[in-house]
Design a protein around this motif. Structure first.
Motif, PDB file in Angstrom:
ATOM      1  N   PHE A 208       0.814  -1.209   0.000  1.00 27.14           N
ATOM      2  CA  PHE A 208       0.000   0.000   0.000  1.00 27.14           C
ATOM      3  C   PHE A 208       0.855   1.271   0.000  1.00 27.14           C
ATOM      4  N   THR A 209       1.968   1.240   0.722  1.00 29.85           N
ATOM      5  CA  THR A 209       2.853   2.411   0.724  1.00 29.85           C
ATOM      6  C   THR A 209       3.382   2.681  -0.676  1.00 29.85           C
ATOM      7  N   SER A 210       3.846   1.650  -1.344  1.00 26.93           N
ATOM      8  CA  SER A 210       4.368   1.792  -2.701  1.00 26.93           C
ATOM      9  C   SER A 210       3.287   2.292  -3.655  1.00 26.93           C
ATOM     10  N   PHE A 211       2.088   1.769  -3.499  1.00 30.42           N
ATOM     11  CA  PHE A 211       0.945   2.181  -4.329  1.00 30.42           C
ATOM     12  C   PHE A 211       0.670   3.668  -4.164  1.00 30.42           C
ATOM     13  N   GLU A 224      -9.529   7.204  10.255  1.00 30.43           N
ATOM     14  CA  GLU A 224     -10.086   6.283  11.246  1.00 30.43           C
ATOM     15  C   GLU A 224      -9.248   5.014  11.357  1.00 30.43           C
ATOM     16  N   ASP A 225      -8.400   4.769  10.365  1.00 27.53           N
ATOM     17  CA  ASP A 225      -7.636   3.526  10.308  1.00 27.53           C
ATOM     18  C   ASP A 225      -6.196   3.770  10.739  1.00 27.53           C
ATOM     19  N   LEU A 226      -5.804   3.191  11.866  1.00 32.01           N
ATOM     20  CA  LEU A 226      -4.494   3.442  12.464  1.00 32.01           C
ATOM     21  C   LEU A 226      -3.351   3.090  11.518  1.00 32.01           C
ATOM     22  N   TYR A 227      -3.440   1.937  10.871  1.00 33.84           N
ATOM     23  CA  TYR A 227      -2.340   1.503  10.013  1.00 33.84           C
ATOM     24  C   TYR A 227      -2.210   2.384   8.766  1.00 33.84           C
ATOM     25  N   SER A 228      -3.314   2.906   8.263  1.00 35.33           N
ATOM     26  CA  SER A 228      -3.251   3.833   7.128  1.00 35.33           C
ATOM     27  C   SER A 228      -2.589   5.139   7.542  1.00 35.33           C
ATOM     28  N   VAL A 229      -2.938   5.620   8.721  1.00 37.83           N
ATOM     29  CA  VAL A 229      -2.356   6.866   9.224  1.00 37.83           C
ATOM     30  C   VAL A 229      -0.838   6.729   9.388  1.00 37.83           C
ATOM     31  N   GLU A 230      -0.389   5.537   9.754  1.00 35.10           N
ATOM     32  CA  GLU A 230       1.048   5.308   9.932  1.00 35.10           C
ATOM     33  C   GLU A 230       1.849   5.485   8.644  1.00 35.10           C
ATOM     34  N   PRO A 233       3.716   9.650   7.028  1.00 29.79           N
ATOM     35  CA  PRO A 233       5.074  10.219   6.946  1.00 29.79           C
ATOM     36  C   PRO A 233       5.818   9.865   5.664  1.00 29.79           C
ATOM     37  N   GLU A 234       5.368   8.811   4.975  1.00 31.21           N
ATOM     38  CA  GLU A 234       6.001   8.408   3.716  1.00 31.21           C
ATOM     39  C   GLU A 234       5.483   9.228   2.529  1.00 31.21           C
TER      40      GLU A 234
END
Length: 466
Positions: A208-211, A224-230, A233-234
């Motif tokens: 997902f980060t690469s996308f 609302e989604d913790l992992y998306s918010v993380e 910074p990228e």
């Protein structure tokens, strides 16, 4: 769209990701042939009728249709080398294309590509964006994994899972389960959420980060989604629109939510919204779709008015009807997040839940069995029932070390009122004997096209017994 003046053969053409791609390719000028085991068995006749109506030639899945005139054989990631069509292509040195490779080639010919990613809600958000853009006469081409109910009446969207438009805008659901999301470079990238499903959390975050980093115009992120918010910074060099519920830090925030059995109302940045699908999760889906539309250039008002025309995706907590005082739902939920979202929506209203959950594969059950049990445990009352037949088997070599019986035994240990059945016929008999007026029956699972027919037959038998 670019002119694809070639001849393609789709093996397993009735699949949820294959059928719409075949129709889109046909609209691009290609000759399209296909085969499917379900077609050979006389199953799921409606979708094969649609293919025939659009001029797609269907043949038995015995390899004989893969002739020298075929330029490429198209397969999904689930098709194995033992399938006769694949053997025929290998014998004749016909190039074999993965479904996602062909989709990416078409996607990148559009002036604007909008990709929708995430563990849950992809088909719904794709359908919502398609509805918004269609309402503005933008004539997009759309590729979706689910059938958009409000678009099915349009000949361009006869299958429901695609919209045959022009080459200016291509809206498509992305698939992280097989890693094919890595093939796509979207102009606008939408990320709904991240949760364990098919891959580990670290693997999913990497995909997902690469996308998101490949996006050209910007990203849509769910606060609302913790992992998306993380991942934020990228993405410091990207244009980002965020959304959430009651979030003052979001670009788009929903407030004053009111839940009904068939819809949800809320306000977004001062605009009243009446959404024709229930549940908090669908409010988040609508926010994602509205945000993507605004990033494209539509006004908030037009995006809101467009999403109000959306009436749902087939098999996404779809209310099929009522028989003998029992309400029947057909639902695609198959991972912990989706199961929890559906049950949470139903839990807001009265009525015992009787859920038949058919796991869509042995591997997902091994990976997520504990989380699936937890989703039922957290959203069930003591009177609710979980019924499981054996795991859906689509063929090929599988590890059967974890079965439905194992899950039911573990669920019982966790206090869930759970029952295992060797086959669906025995399950159906138990369900019909157990259901009483006021109950809500949910047929839940993915991949198996016969689940909707099973639900309809249950409803018919319930009506006859009433």
């Amino acid at each position: 769209m670019k002119d694809f003046n070639k001849t393609y053969f789709f093996s397993g053409i009735g699949g949820s990701g294959m059928l719409p791609l075949a129709l889109i390719l046909k609209s691009c000028g290609a000759k399209v042939f296909g085969s499917d085991r379900a077609h050979d068995k006389g199953e799921s006749k409606e979708k094969f009728t649609v293919l025939s109506e659009f001029g797609v030639s269907l043949v038995p899945q015995d390899g004989k249709g893969v002739t020298e005139e075929i330029d490429s054989l198209v397969i999904s990631s689930a098709v194995e080398k033992t399938v006769p069509d694949v053997q025929a292509a290998l014998d004749k040195n016909i190039p074999i294309l993965k479904r996602a490779e062909l989709l990416a080639e078409i996607f990148h010919t559009a002036e604007t590509g909008i990709g929708i990613a995430g563990t849950s809600g992809k088909s719904t958000v794709t359908g919502m964006i398609a509805t918004i853009f269609d309402s503005q006469n933008l004539n997009p081409t759309v590729m979706n994994g689910g059938r958009v109910k409000n678009l099915e009446g349009d000949h361009k969207a006869r299958s429901g899972s695609c919209l045959l438009g022009e080459n200016k805008i291509f809206i498509s659901e992305m698939d992280e389960s097989d890693g094919s999301i890595d093939l796509f470079t979207p102009d606008i990238a939408v990320l709904n959420n991240i949760a364990v499903d098919h891959k580990t959390l670290d693997e999913l975050k990497a995909h997902f980060t690469s996308f998101l980093k490949r996006s050209k115009r910007g990203c849509i992120i769910n606060l609302e989604d913790l992992y998306s918010v993380e991942l934020l910074p990228e993405l410091t060099d990207k244009t980002i629109l965020t959304y959430g519920i009651e979030r003052s830090d979001a670009d788009l925030s929903a407030s004053n939510l009111q839940y009904f059995s068939d819809k949800t109302t809320f306000e977004i940045n001062g605009h009243a919204v009446s959404l024709n699908v229930p549940g908090r999760h669908n409010v988040l889906n609508a926010l994602a779709a509205i945000a993507a539309s605004c990033l494209y250039g539509l006004t908030l008002e037009n995006a809101v008015r467009g999403v109000e025309l959306f009436s749902g995706i087939k098999r996404r907590l779809e209310r099929l009807g009522e028989a003998g005082g029992v309400t029947y739902y057909d639902d695609f939920a198959h991972n912990p997040d989706k199961i929890a979202a559906s049950l949470s929506s139903l839990r807001k209203f009265e009525g015992r839940l009787i859920v038949m959950f058919q796991a869509h594969g042995f591997a997902p059950l091994r990976m997520m069995g504990g989380e699936i049990i937890e989703a039922f445990k957290e959203n069930f009352t003591s009177s609710d029932l979980l019924l499981m037949p054996e795991v859906y088997y689509a063929g090929g070599t599988v590890d059967r070390s974890v079965t439905a019986r194992h899950i039911i035994d573990r669920a019982k240990q966790e206090g869930v009122n759970a029952h295992y059945f060797e086959d669906r016929e025995k399950l159906a008999s138990f369900l019909l004997e157990t259901a009483v007026p006021g109950d809500r029956v949910v047929i839940m699972g993915a991949r198996d096209d016969t689940l909707t027919d099973f639900c309809m037959k249950l409803m018919q038998n319930q009506s006859q017994a009433a």
